[in-house]
Design a protein around this motif. Structure first.
Motif, PDB file in Angstrom:
ATOM      1  N   GLY A  24      57.229 -30.578  14.230  1.00  0.00           N
ATOM      2  CA  GLY A  24      58.261 -31.550  13.849  1.00  0.00           C
ATOM      3  C   GLY A  24      58.263 -31.317  12.171  1.00  0.00           C
ATOM      4  N   ILE A  25      59.605 -31.448  11.669  1.00  0.00           N
ATOM      5  CA  ILE A  25      59.826 -31.422  10.134  1.00  0.00           C
ATOM      6  C   ILE A  25      58.970 -32.674   9.576  1.00  0.00           C
ATOM      7  CG2 ILE A  25      61.479 -31.630   8.436  1.00  0.00           C
ATOM      8  CD1 ILE A  25      63.432 -30.492  10.423  1.00  0.00           C
ATOM      9  N   ASP A  26      58.144 -32.479   8.554  1.00  0.00           N
ATOM     10  CA  ASP A  26      57.433 -33.423   7.886  1.00  0.00           C
ATOM     11  C   ASP A  26      57.741 -33.506   6.553  1.00  0.00           C
ATOM     12  OD1 ASP A  26      56.129 -30.944   6.802  1.00  0.00           O
ATOM     13  OD2 ASP A  26      54.078 -31.367   7.355  1.00  0.00           O
ATOM     14  N   ASP A  27      58.771 -33.069   5.941  1.00  0.00           N
ATOM     15  CA  ASP A  27      59.224 -32.928   4.694  1.00  0.00           C
ATOM     16  C   ASP A  27      60.545 -33.788   4.511  1.00  0.00           C
ATOM     17  OD1 ASP A  27      60.319 -32.635   2.066  1.00  0.00           O
ATOM     18  OD2 ASP A  27      59.269 -30.467   2.066  1.00  0.00           O
ATOM     19  N   PRO A  28      60.703 -35.084   4.430  1.00  0.00           N
ATOM     20  CA  PRO A  28      62.112 -35.716   4.361  1.00  0.00           C
ATOM     21  C   PRO A  28      63.195 -35.212   3.461  1.00  0.00           C
ATOM     22  CG  PRO A  28      60.129 -37.465   4.582  1.00  0.00           C
ATOM     23  CD  PRO A  28      59.677 -35.927   4.094  1.00  0.00           C
ATOM     24  N   GLY A  29      62.476 -34.711   2.157  1.00  0.00           N
ATOM     25  CA  GLY A  29      63.283 -34.239   1.121  1.00  0.00           C
ATOM     26  C   GLY A  29      63.967 -32.826   1.591  1.00  0.00           C
ATOM     27  N   TRP A  30      63.386 -31.875   2.508  1.00  0.00           N
ATOM     28  CA  TRP A  30      63.746 -30.715   3.167  1.00  0.00           C
ATOM     29  C   TRP A  30      64.961 -31.078   3.924  1.00  0.00           C
ATOM     30  CZ3 TRP A  30      64.260 -28.122   7.378  1.00  0.00           C
ATOM     31  CH2 TRP A  30      64.591 -26.755   7.169  1.00  0.00           C
ATOM     32  N   ALA A  31      64.505 -32.043   4.739  1.00  0.00           N
ATOM     33  CA  ALA A  31      65.299 -32.343   5.855  1.00  0.00           C
ATOM     34  C   ALA A  31      66.717 -33.040   5.337  1.00  0.00           C
ATOM     35  CB  ALA A  31      64.786 -33.638   6.839  1.00  0.00           C
ATOM     36  N   SER A 145      61.108 -36.123  21.960  1.00  0.00           N
ATOM     37  CA  SER A 145      60.220 -34.981  21.103  1.00  0.00           C
ATOM     38  C   SER A 145      61.183 -34.400  19.990  1.00  0.00           C
ATOM     39  CB  SER A 145      59.894 -33.646  22.050  1.00  0.00           C
ATOM     40  OG  SER A 145      61.003 -33.086  22.474  1.00  0.00           O
ATOM     41  N   PRO A 146      60.978 -33.899  19.037  1.00  0.00           N
ATOM     42  CA  PRO A 146      61.793 -33.314  18.109  1.00  0.00           C
ATOM     43  C   PRO A 146      62.741 -32.190  18.483  1.00  0.00           C
ATOM     44  CG  PRO A 146      59.541 -33.577  17.208  1.00  0.00           C
ATOM     45  CD  PRO A 146      59.491 -33.640  18.432  1.00  0.00           C
ATOM     46  N   TRP A 147      62.317 -31.510  19.560  1.00  0.00           N
ATOM     47  CA  TRP A 147      63.248 -30.423  20.232  1.00  0.00           C
ATOM     48  C   TRP A 147      64.254 -31.223  20.923  1.00  0.00           C
ATOM     49  CZ3 TRP A 147      58.073 -30.862  20.092  1.00  0.00           C
ATOM     50  CH2 TRP A 147      57.404 -30.148  18.924  1.00  0.00           C
ATOM     51  N   GLU A 148      64.105 -32.405  21.709  1.00  0.00           N
ATOM     52  CA  GLU A 148      65.033 -33.125  22.489  1.00  0.00           C
ATOM     53  C   GLU A 148      65.985 -33.777  21.450  1.00  0.00           C
ATOM     54  OE1 GLU A 148      64.185 -36.124  25.148  1.00  0.00           O
ATOM     55  OE2 GLU A 148      63.180 -34.619  26.387  1.00  0.00           O
ATOM     56  N   LEU A 149      65.447 -34.118  20.040  1.00  0.00           N
ATOM     57  CA  LEU A 149      66.372 -34.681  18.910  1.00  0.00           C
ATOM     58  C   LEU A 149      67.416 -33.654  18.482  1.00  0.00           C
ATOM     59  CD1 LEU A 149      66.939 -37.013  17.218  1.00  0.00           C
ATOM     60  CD2 LEU A 149      65.480 -36.047  15.410  1.00  0.00           C
ATOM     61  N   ARG A 150      66.924 -32.437  18.651  1.00  0.00           N
ATOM     62  CA  ARG A 150      67.985 -31.428  18.212  1.00  0.00           C
ATOM     63  C   ARG A 150      68.946 -31.048  19.216  1.00  0.00           C
ATOM     64  NH1 ARG A 150      63.878 -31.167  15.826  1.00  0.00           N
ATOM     65  NH2 ARG A 150      63.145 -30.029  14.140  1.00  0.00           N
ATOM     66  N   SER A 151      68.558 -31.196  20.601  1.00  0.00           N
ATOM     67  CA  SER A 151      69.463 -31.135  21.669  1.00  0.00           C
ATOM     68  C   SER A 151      70.466 -32.220  21.615  1.00  0.00           C
ATOM     69  CB  SER A 151      68.882 -31.012  23.039  1.00  0.00           C
ATOM     70  OG  SER A 151      67.853 -30.228  23.138  1.00  0.00           O
ATOM     71  N   ALA A 173      67.684 -35.242  10.972  1.00  0.00           N
ATOM     72  CA  ALA A 173      66.504 -34.508  10.534  1.00  0.00           C
ATOM     73  C   ALA A 173      65.446 -35.404   9.738  1.00  0.00           C
ATOM     74  CB  ALA A 173      66.843 -33.172   9.823  1.00  0.00           C
ATOM     75  N   VAL A 174      66.345 -36.119   8.807  1.00  0.00           N
ATOM     76  CA  VAL A 174      65.463 -37.169   7.915  1.00  0.00           C
ATOM     77  C   VAL A 174      64.864 -38.037   8.807  1.00  0.00           C
ATOM     78  CG1 VAL A 174      65.801 -39.150   6.218  1.00  0.00           C
ATOM     79  CG2 VAL A 174      67.265 -36.979   5.880  1.00  0.00           C
ATOM     80  N   ALA A 175      65.316 -38.626   9.922  1.00  0.00           N
ATOM     81  CA  ALA A 175      64.682 -39.355  10.802  1.00  0.00           C
ATOM     82  C   ALA A 175      63.440 -38.986  11.493  1.00  0.00           C
ATOM     83  CB  ALA A 175      65.587 -40.101  11.938  1.00  0.00           C
TER      84      ALA A 175
END
Length: 227
Positions: A24-31, A145-151, A173-175
């Motif tokens: 999972g993305i752990d960088d809010p700025g990047w997201a 999961s983060p992958w379900e969030l993408r879906s 992504a920020v969330a």
């Protein structure tokens, strides 16, 4: 599966810069800048068809055609098969002497990282962190999961204008990133991966040794023949 974002520039223009977020993305700025790192706009259908045909011809020359004579099972249980008549197989046969042994050990070794990642995702400690992450992200979007969030983003982005789809991707992504930070999901995954990777190296010590032996054989052959 790991979250990957690949691109050429690191300034937020065009594709996202190269980053990997296995848990999972752990960088809010990047997201906030790049969302999930998934391109919203795509080339035309005609461009895609042409590229696909060219790729097919290259693939057949490199990897061979017809019945796949080589087969092995990875640490995750996946069966991998390949042809023995392509350019790649011929080069490996020359370098390593025994194509079957090289294929078996190379595939096994190259898939140990994926096996470690899979064990992490099944680990009770990681599952508990993932449940906390799911609860955290729920006000923005229900996802296990983060992958379900993408879906979920992909479903909701259908029919949206590119700008709207991009904005939605960045919001999701920020969330994800904020909740990964709050629940320690990524760091938990990384800690567990070290342990599971060490266990797999011990389990497959004989295969790793055989792979090193074949690789050294190939290096010596290349040196002798000036390759």
């Amino acid at each position: 599966m790991p979250t990957r974002s690949v691109g050429d520039d690191g300034q937020g223009r065009g594709d996202a810069p190269q980053r990997e977020f296995p848990y999972g993305i752990d960088d809010p700025g990047w997201a906030a800048r790049h969302g999930f790192g998934i391109p919203v706009e795509h080339g035309s259908r005609e461009q895609g068809v042409s590229a696909s045909r060219t790729q097919q011809r290259l693939s057949e020359a490199l990897f061979g055609t017809g019945r796949r004579e080589l087969s092995t099972r990875t640490a995750t249980g996946l069966v991998v098969q390949a042809n023995s008549d392509g350019c790649l197989a011929e080069a490996q046969r020359v370098l390593y002497g025994d194509l079957g042994r090289w294929f078996r050990t190379e595939v096994t070794v190259n898939n140990l990282a994926g096996a470690a990642h899979r064990r992490v995702t099944q680990d009770p400690v990681y599952r508990a962190a993932l449940a906390r992450w799911s609860h955290c992200v729920a006000p923005v979007q229900q996802a296990d999961s983060p992958w379900e969030l993408r879906s979920a983003w992909q479903r909701r982005a259908r029919g949206l204008a590119p700008r709207e789809a991009t904005a939605l991707q960045q919001r999701f992504a920020v969330a994800e990133a904020r909740c990964v930070r709050r629940t320690d999901l990524a760091r938990s995954g990384a800690r567990l991966e070290k342990r599971h990777a060490a266990e797999l190296r011990a389990e497959y010590a004989d295969v790793l040794a055989e792979h090193r032996q074949l690789r050294d054989h190939g290096l010596r052959y290349a040196v002798r023949h000036g390759l």
